[in-house]
Design an enzyme around this catalytic site. Structure first.
Site, PDB file in Angstrom:
ATOM      1  N   GLN A 237       0.743  -1.077   0.134  1.00 32.86           N
ATOM      2  CA  GLN A 237      -0.040   0.112  -0.088  1.00 32.86           C
ATOM      3  C   GLN A 237       0.975   1.524   0.042  1.00 32.86           C
ATOM      4  O   GLN A 237       1.105   1.745   0.962  1.00 32.86           O
ATOM      5  CB  GLN A 237      -0.987  -0.157   1.217  1.00 32.86           C
ATOM      6  N   PHE A 238       1.330   1.772  -1.283  1.00 32.48           N
ATOM      7  CA  PHE A 238       2.061   2.721  -1.244  1.00 32.48           C
ATOM      8  C   PHE A 238       1.247   4.158  -0.704  1.00 32.48           C
ATOM      9  O   PHE A 238       2.071   4.853  -0.430  1.00 32.48           O
ATOM     10  CB  PHE A 238       2.536   3.326  -2.860  1.00 32.48           C
ATOM     11  N   THR A 239       0.076   4.143  -0.873  1.00 36.30           N
ATOM     12  CA  THR A 239      -0.591   5.290  -0.054  1.00 36.30           C
ATOM     13  C   THR A 239      -0.290   5.604   1.273  1.00 36.30           C
ATOM     14  O   THR A 239      -0.654   6.716   1.744  1.00 36.30           O
ATOM     15  CB  THR A 239      -2.126   5.420  -0.220  1.00 36.30           C
TER      16      THR A 239
END
Length: 148
Positions: free
Chosen positions: A78-80
């Site tokens: 989850q790069f967010t």
């Protein structure tokens, strides 16, 4: 690196309506890989994850680790988690690792966890995923560089 750790009774991840990973009691890990992260950083985080005493013992005290309970892991990239919302209303993700590096380190994370734990399920890197979980507690921790 940033990891949101959720103690769960069960969790699953689906892509296009198909379940690609499912666990029982254990940890759902939402994993963000940063620009400066390395395999050595990943190793530190895995060591910390395996030793965190966040499961209840017979007296109901959080004295047991994931290894102690033979728990399972569902790891979802989850790069967010690297969203920077300081300016304007659209987050930027400049501190997240580029996709090639992030995928390499995410796969390294999975491989290392499997070697040390056994039951490790995963999301699909870069895919549009849906995650379902039953949070146990709820018990949620954010693990980042402040933990070291």
């Amino acid at each position: 690196m940033r990891i949101v750790i959720q103690r769960v009774k069960q969790a699953l991840v689906t892509v296009d309506g198909t379940c690609i990973g499912r666990i029982g009691k254990g940890l759902l890990l939402l994993i963000g890989i940063g620009r400066e992260d390395t395999k050595e950083v990943i190793d530190k985080y895995i060591d910390k994850l395996l030793k965190l005493r966040i499961f209840a013992d017979e007296q109901g005290k959080t004295n047991l680790s994931l290894s102690d309970i033979q728990g399972e892991v569902l790891a979802v990239s989850q790069f967010t988690l690297y969203a920077d919302c300081k300016k304007g209303n659209r987050p930027n993700f400049l501190q997240a690792a580029d996709p090639l590096k992030a995928e390499e380190l995410y796969l390294y994370f999975l491989k290392s966890c499997k070697e040390k734990l056994g039951k490790v399920e995963a999301g699909e890197f870069g895919a549009d995923m849906q995650v379902d979980l039953i949070n146990d507690g709820p018990f949620t921790i954010v693990l980042d560089e402040t933990a070291f």
